[in-house]
Design a protein around this motif. Structure first.
Motif, PDB file in Angstrom:
ATOM      1  N   TYR A  15     -41.297 -23.470 -17.265  1.00 43.29           N
ATOM      2  CA  TYR A  15     -40.219 -23.804 -18.195  1.00 43.29           C
ATOM      3  C   TYR A  15     -39.661 -22.541 -18.852  1.00 43.29           C
ATOM      4  N   LYS A  16     -40.528 -21.588 -19.154  1.00 43.62           N
ATOM      5  CA  LYS A  16     -40.076 -20.340 -19.773  1.00 43.62           C
ATOM      6  C   LYS A  16     -39.151 -19.579 -18.829  1.00 43.62           C
ATOM      7  N   ARG A  17     -39.552 -19.456 -17.566  1.00 44.19           N
ATOM      8  CA  ARG A  17     -38.698 -18.774 -16.569  1.00 44.19           C
ATOM      9  C   ARG A  17     -37.350 -19.480 -16.418  1.00 44.19           C
ATOM     10  N   ASP A  34     -38.314 -32.687 -23.106  1.00 44.41           N
ATOM     11  CA  ASP A  34     -36.957 -32.920 -22.586  1.00 44.41           C
ATOM     12  C   ASP A  34     -37.005 -32.875 -21.060  1.00 44.41           C
ATOM     13  N   GLU A  35     -37.034 -34.038 -20.436  1.00 45.25           N
ATOM     14  CA  GLU A  35     -37.142 -34.086 -18.983  1.00 45.25           C
ATOM     15  C   GLU A  35     -35.795 -34.261 -18.296  1.00 45.25           C
ATOM     16  N   ASP A  36     -34.796 -34.682 -19.032  1.00 43.47           N
ATOM     17  CA  ASP A  36     -33.461 -34.906 -18.465  1.00 43.47           C
ATOM     18  C   ASP A  36     -32.734 -33.572 -18.337  1.00 43.47           C
ATOM     19  N   PRO A  37     -32.164 -33.281 -17.169  1.00 46.10           N
ATOM     20  CA  PRO A  37     -31.416 -32.022 -16.996  1.00 46.10           C
ATOM     21  C   PRO A  37     -30.263 -31.853 -17.988  1.00 46.10           C
ATOM     22  N   GLU A  38     -29.642 -32.963 -18.400  1.00 46.26           N
ATOM     23  CA  GLU A  38     -28.554 -32.892 -19.383  1.00 46.26           C
ATOM     24  C   GLU A  38     -29.070 -32.377 -20.718  1.00 46.26           C
ATOM     25  N   GLU A  39     -30.245 -32.838 -21.136  1.00 40.23           N
ATOM     26  CA  GLU A  39     -30.839 -32.380 -22.394  1.00 40.23           C
ATOM     27  C   GLU A  39     -31.102 -30.884 -22.330  1.00 40.23           C
ATOM     28  N   ARG A  40     -31.632 -30.441 -21.213  1.00 39.92           N
ATOM     29  CA  ARG A  40     -31.956 -29.022 -21.057  1.00 39.92           C
ATOM     30  C   ARG A  40     -30.699 -28.166 -21.006  1.00 39.92           C
ATOM     31  N   ALA A  41     -29.676 -28.644 -20.341  1.00 44.37           N
ATOM     32  CA  ALA A  41     -28.441 -27.869 -20.206  1.00 44.37           C
ATOM     33  C   ALA A  41     -27.732 -27.706 -21.541  1.00 44.37           C
TER      34      ALA A  41
END
Length: 65
Positions: A15-17, A34-41
């Protein structure tokens, strides 16, 4: 979650990388829930997440809302 072993160090390093690669290096611990790509983006919580931590004497539910 990391200190209790619910999330292993290999996953945390991944996750850090990934977060550093998109310019959000400080968000890597948030990605543990946060497993959803939208949340991460976007760097915001869209969906509620919960993780259960159990010890010999306690049960703790961590909510990310």
């Amino acid at each position: 979650l990391v200190k209790t072993g619910q999330i292993d160090q290999r996953t945390v390093r991944k996750y850090k990388r990934e977060s550093e690669a998109i310019g959000k290096g400080s968000f890597f611990l948030a990605w543990c829930t946060d497993e959803d790509p939208e949340e991460r983006a976007h760097g915001v919580t869209i969906d509620c997440a919960q993780k259960l931590i159990e010890t010999a004497t306690k049960r703790v539910t961590v909510l990310d809302a």
